[in-house]
Design a protein around this motif. Sequence first.
Motif, short mmCIF file in Angstrom:
data_model
loop_
_atom_site.label_atom_id
_atom_site.label_comp_id
_atom_site.label_asym_id
_atom_site.label_seq_id
_atom_site.Cartn_x
_atom_site.Cartn_y
_atom_site.Cartn_z
N ASP A 133 -11.02 64.96 -19.62
CA ASP A 133 -11.57 63.82 -20.37
C ASP A 133 -13.08 63.68 -20.25
O ASP A 133 -13.63 62.63 -20.58
CB ASP A 133 -10.87 62.52 -19.95
N SER A 135 -14.90 63.52 -17.58
CA SER A 135 -15.37 62.83 -16.39
C SER A 135 -16.33 63.72 -15.60
O SER A 135 -16.35 64.95 -15.80
CB SER A 135 -14.19 62.41 -15.51
N ARG A 175 -12.61 58.69 -24.95
CA ARG A 175 -13.28 59.78 -24.23
C ARG A 175 -13.02 61.11 -24.95
O ARG A 175 -12.06 61.25 -25.70
CB ARG A 175 -12.77 59.86 -22.79
#
Length: 218
Positions: A133, A135, A175
């Motif tokens: 995603d 991150s 995202r």
Amino acid sequence: MSSRERILGRVRRALSDVSGEDAPIERTYLREHGDRTVEETVELLAENLADYRAIVHRCTMADLPSTLAGMLAARGAKTVLVPPGLDPSWLTEAGAEQVPDRAGSTPHELDRIDSVVTACAVAIAETGTIVLDGSPDQGRRRITLVPDHHICVVRVPDQVVSSVPQGLERLDPVRPLTWISGPSATSDIELDRVEGVHGPRTLEVVLVADQTSAEVNS
């Protein structure tokens, strides 16, 4: 009457009996196929990953640095791309040069990188799918699409779910989600398989259990 008007007319007729208020949609599909234990769900993930031609490794968190170092050495990787939020301890034993991800990196620069190591957001057992995603410990989408070798670390059982609906509940839809089911592969009309066109030709997945989980399962 134009084609556009005819199409819109058909849509209006099809919706003529629909209330103007938004009604909740009842979804009756199964959220999970079968009744599995946590251990069985992890085993199903490993089985489906391998079925998609990913290479699956298992270790404890304590053994992760040596496991990653051995995988990079076996690959002959001289450089490894590192997302900004990746746990530094994971690569403490790696002999390859660690290249930090930079927003200004060009596709040609990324293509010269031997390997990339990332974490993941969630792993789905029933489909053998890993989801990233964007991150900090996973980095930008392009770093897992350009280098030819991707190592992805999955923490088990915390990041493993059984089904796609369960996986979606853990993801933020705004995202940049990347869904990975095995290494990059495509086939033409004659079913000739070609790997590496849309991403890495080699995907290695490390299923990492913490020491407590490993002791319970042993």
